[in-house]
Write a protein that holds these residues in place. Structure first.
Motif, PDB file in Angstrom:
ATOM      1  N   SER A  24       1.220  -1.422  -0.266  1.00 39.39           N
ATOM      2  CA  SER A  24       0.127   0.198  -0.829  1.00 39.39           C
ATOM      3  C   SER A  24       0.466   1.142  -0.088  1.00 39.39           C
ATOM      4  CB  SER A  24      -1.091  -0.236   1.070  1.00 39.39           C
ATOM      5  OG  SER A  24       0.008   0.560   2.562  1.00 39.39           O
ATOM      6  N   GLU A  25      -0.016   2.405  -0.239  1.00 49.67           N
ATOM      7  CA  GLU A  25       0.766   3.787  -0.321  1.00 49.67           C
ATOM      8  C   GLU A  25       1.038   3.835   1.405  1.00 49.67           C
ATOM      9  OE1 GLU A  25       1.904   5.375  -2.460  1.00 49.67           O
ATOM     10  OE2 GLU A  25       1.296   3.968  -3.979  1.00 49.67           O
ATOM     11  N   PRO A  26       1.421   5.316   1.827  1.00 54.01           N
ATOM     12  CA  PRO A  26       2.327   5.279   2.979  1.00 54.01           C
ATOM     13  C   PRO A  26       0.977   5.547   3.748  1.00 54.01           C
ATOM     14  CG  PRO A  26       3.935   5.959   1.958  1.00 54.01           C
ATOM     15  CD  PRO A  26       3.496   5.614   0.768  1.00 54.01           C
ATOM     16  N   ASP A  27       0.549   5.347   4.741  1.00 54.66           N
ATOM     17  CA  ASP A  27      -0.344   5.347   6.065  1.00 54.66           C
ATOM     18  C   ASP A  27      -0.846   6.277   6.816  1.00 54.66           C
ATOM     19  OD1 ASP A  27       0.409   2.604   7.575  1.00 54.66           O
ATOM     20  OD2 ASP A  27       0.333   3.825   7.770  1.00 54.66           O
ATOM     21  N   SER A  28      -1.623   6.381   7.628  1.00 51.99           N
ATOM     22  CA  SER A  28      -1.683   7.760   8.420  1.00 51.99           C
ATOM     23  C   SER A  28      -1.260   7.599   9.951  1.00 51.99           C
ATOM     24  CB  SER A  28      -3.658   8.173   8.670  1.00 51.99           C
ATOM     25  OG  SER A  28      -3.860   6.095   9.009  1.00 51.99           O
ATOM     26  N   TYR A  29      -0.120   5.834   9.570  1.00 56.59           N
ATOM     27  CA  TYR A  29       0.279   5.762  11.177  1.00 56.59           C
ATOM     28  C   TYR A  29       1.093   6.183  11.394  1.00 56.59           C
ATOM     29  CZ  TYR A  29      -3.398   1.911  11.087  1.00 56.59           C
ATOM     30  OH  TYR A  29      -4.738   1.361  11.068  1.00 56.59           O
ATOM     31  N   GLY A  55      22.316   0.380   6.545  1.00 53.23           N
ATOM     32  CA  GLY A  55      22.562   1.170   5.864  1.00 53.23           C
ATOM     33  C   GLY A  55      21.982   0.345   4.355  1.00 53.23           C
ATOM     34  N   ASP A  56      21.567  -0.737   4.678  1.00 52.88           N
ATOM     35  CA  ASP A  56      20.304  -1.458   3.542  1.00 52.88           C
ATOM     36  C   ASP A  56      20.139  -0.959   2.819  1.00 52.88           C
ATOM     37  OD1 ASP A  56      22.062  -4.037   4.617  1.00 52.88           O
ATOM     38  OD2 ASP A  56      20.496  -4.192   5.536  1.00 52.88           O
ATOM     39  N   GLU A  57      19.925  -0.346   1.725  1.00 49.80           N
ATOM     40  CA  GLU A  57      18.976  -0.212   1.069  1.00 49.80           C
ATOM     41  C   GLU A  57      17.559  -0.113   0.886  1.00 49.80           C
ATOM     42  OE1 GLU A  57      19.354  -1.333  -2.909  1.00 49.80           O
ATOM     43  OE2 GLU A  57      21.396  -0.793  -3.414  1.00 49.80           O
ATOM     44  N   GLU A  58      17.013  -1.095   1.294  1.00 50.37           N
ATOM     45  CA  GLU A  58      15.617  -1.531   3.131  1.00 50.37           C
ATOM     46  C   GLU A  58      15.065  -0.425   3.907  1.00 50.37           C
ATOM     47  OE1 GLU A  58      14.697  -5.045   2.700  1.00 50.37           O
ATOM     48  OE2 GLU A  58      14.748  -5.581   0.584  1.00 50.37           O
ATOM     49  N   ALA A  59      16.214  -0.372   4.596  1.00 51.19           N
ATOM     50  CA  ALA A  59      15.714   0.948   6.092  1.00 51.19           C
ATOM     51  C   ALA A  59      15.697   2.124   5.644  1.00 51.19           C
ATOM     52  CB  ALA A  59      16.914   0.724   6.464  1.00 51.19           C
ATOM     53  N   TYR A  60      14.561   2.097   5.344  1.00 51.78           N
ATOM     54  CA  TYR A  60      13.782   3.250   4.868  1.00 51.78           C
ATOM     55  C   TYR A  60      12.179   3.679   5.262  1.00 51.78           C
ATOM     56  CZ  TYR A  60      17.242   4.832   1.435  1.00 51.78           C
ATOM     57  OH  TYR A  60      19.062   5.119   1.042  1.00 51.78           O
ATOM     58  N   CYS A  61      11.782   4.852   5.633  1.00 56.72           N
ATOM     59  CA  CYS A  61      10.757   4.918   6.003  1.00 56.72           C
ATOM     60  C   CYS A  61       9.495   5.207   5.585  1.00 56.72           C
ATOM     61  CB  CYS A  61      10.420   6.861   7.324  1.00 56.72           C
ATOM     62  SG  CYS A  61      11.637   6.355   8.677  1.00 56.72           S
ATOM     63  N   THR A  62       8.978   3.718   4.936  1.00 55.51           N
ATOM     64  CA  THR A  62       8.292   4.050   3.198  1.00 55.51           C
ATOM     65  C   THR A  62       7.185   3.563   3.663  1.00 55.51           C
ATOM     66  OG1 THR A  62       8.664   1.625   4.001  1.00 55.51           O
ATOM     67  CG2 THR A  62      10.113   2.364   2.025  1.00 55.51           C
ATOM     68  N   CYS A  63       6.642   3.855   5.108  1.00 61.57           N
ATOM     69  CA  CYS A  63       5.405   3.515   5.444  1.00 61.57           C
ATOM     70  C   CYS A  63       4.828   4.952   5.566  1.00 61.57           C
ATOM     71  CB  CYS A  63       5.369   2.993   6.865  1.00 61.57           C
ATOM     72  SG  CYS A  63       5.383   0.813   5.657  1.00 61.57           S
ATOM     73  N   PHE A 123       6.926  14.728   6.974  1.00 65.61           N
ATOM     74  CA  PHE A 123       9.148  14.496   6.954  1.00 65.61           C
ATOM     75  C   PHE A 123       9.181  13.352   6.705  1.00 65.61           C
ATOM     76  CE2 PHE A 123      12.663  15.092   8.877  1.00 65.61           C
ATOM     77  CZ  PHE A 123      13.434  15.811   8.316  1.00 65.61           C
ATOM     78  N   TRP A 124       8.518  12.449   7.556  1.00 69.05           N
ATOM     79  CA  TRP A 124       9.678  11.493   7.449  1.00 69.05           C
ATOM     80  C   TRP A 124       9.799   9.874   6.831  1.00 69.05           C
ATOM     81  CZ3 TRP A 124      13.452  11.004  10.430  1.00 69.05           C
ATOM     82  CH2 TRP A 124      13.549  11.772  11.271  1.00 69.05           C
ATOM     83  N   GLN A 125       8.974  10.615   5.205  1.00 68.71           N
ATOM     84  CA  GLN A 125       8.196   9.300   4.240  1.00 68.71           C
ATOM     85  C   GLN A 125       9.915   9.124   2.973  1.00 68.71           C
ATOM     86  OE1 GLN A 125       4.969  11.131   1.688  1.00 68.71           O
ATOM     87  NE2 GLN A 125       5.690   8.981  -0.106  1.00 68.71           N
ATOM     88  N   ASP A 126       9.913   8.185   2.815  1.00 68.29           N
ATOM     89  CA  ASP A 126      11.538   7.197   2.187  1.00 68.29           C
ATOM     90  C   ASP A 126      12.670   7.994   3.026  1.00 68.29           C
ATOM     91  OD1 ASP A 126       9.238   6.283   0.667  1.00 68.29           O
ATOM     92  OD2 ASP A 126       9.427   7.451  -0.784  1.00 68.29           O
ATOM     93  N   ARG A 127      13.010   8.351   4.128  1.00 69.84           N
ATOM     94  CA  ARG A 127      14.352   8.907   4.735  1.00 69.84           C
ATOM     95  C   ARG A 127      14.812   7.743   5.582  1.00 69.84           C
ATOM     96  NH1 ARG A 127      13.642  14.711   5.018  1.00 69.84           N
ATOM     97  NH2 ARG A 127      15.737  14.664   6.244  1.00 69.84           N
ATOM     98  N   PRO A 128      16.134   7.431   5.528  1.00 68.80           N
ATOM     99  CA  PRO A 128      16.773   6.110   5.832  1.00 68.80           C
ATOM    100  C   PRO A 128      16.429   6.390   7.274  1.00 68.80           C
ATOM    101  CG  PRO A 128      18.182   8.825   5.362  1.00 68.80           C
ATOM    102  CD  PRO A 128      16.997   8.818   4.372  1.00 68.80           C
ATOM    103  N   ALA A 129      16.696   4.817   7.550  1.00 66.73           N
ATOM    104  CA  ALA A 129      16.318   4.278   9.069  1.00 66.73           C
ATOM    105  C   ALA A 129      17.828   5.636  10.011  1.00 66.73           C
ATOM    106  CB  ALA A 129      17.215   3.205   9.172  1.00 66.73           C
TER     107      ALA A 129
END
Length: 199
Positions: A103-108, A136-144, A148-154
């Motif tokens: 799904s797309e980033p949700d309201s949580y 540092g892995d490519e999947e460690a992002y705020c994808t949900c 501000f935090w959308q798609d920012r790295p962990a």
């Protein structure tokens, strides 16, 4: 003297395992192998939680309640927080985390939620250490998240969650974490923080 507020609520997550065993040092045999009779080791061996999402916010509540119940009075309290990724499930996410549904980033906004919980804990005077293990892995992002935090790295999230940059540690997968835990223990025990100076 500290003036702690009332006990915080336990995380409202079905089947959550926040404190599986009290702190202990009986996990290792004299030869360095794991002691299978240790309560900590046996409980870790039973965990099967790899597919339920990553909630980085609510464990802070559980950690504070543990400190309030069993922390030593008059000592500096600290929370050491280790994760291998960004948050994708906050307290009120009742279904599967967003990535599993495509799904797309949700309201949580789970990364924002995690930071809010960390900020509340720091405001109590509790030191927060964060360790990014393989973040540092490519999947460690705020994808949900949205906003501000959308798609920012962990890595950015964990740095923001820590008390300051001297309280954030990052290690690739497979590296020995012992020196990091030794540094954190020394800092909590002495109150002295080493700062790396750029030449």
């Amino acid at each position: 003297p500290r003036h702690w507020g009332p006990p915080l609520p336990w995380p409202d997550v079905p089947e959550a395992d926040w404190l599986i065993a009290p702190l202990s040092d009986d996990y290792q045999n004299p030869d360095g192998s794991l002691d299978e009779s240790s309560d900590l080791v046996s409980r870790l061996d039973c965990l099967q939680k790899s597919a339920v999402g990553t909630d980085l916010g609510d464990p802070f509540w559980a950690a504070v309640e543990e400190l309030q119940a069993n922390g030593r009075p008059g000592e500096q309290w600290g929370i050491v927080f280790l994760t291998d990724g960004a948050a994708n499930q906050p307290e009120d996410a009742r279904n599967q985390y967003c990535q599993s549904q495509g799904s797309e980033p949700d309201s949580y906004n789970p990364c924002e939620y995690a930071l809010d919980k960390a900020e509340a804990v720091k405001a109590m005077g509790i030191e927060v250490y964060t360790i990014g293990y393989g973040v540092g892995d490519e999947e460690a992002y705020c994808t949900c998240d949205s906003g501000f935090w959308q798609d920012r790295p962990a890595t950015e999230l964990l740095l923001a969650m820590a008390t300051d940059e001297q309280h954030y540690f990052e290690e690739p997968r497979g590296d020995d974490l012992t020196p990091i835990f030794q540094t954190i223990g020394w800092q909590l025990a002495t109150g002295i923080h080493l700062i790396q100076v750029q030449e």
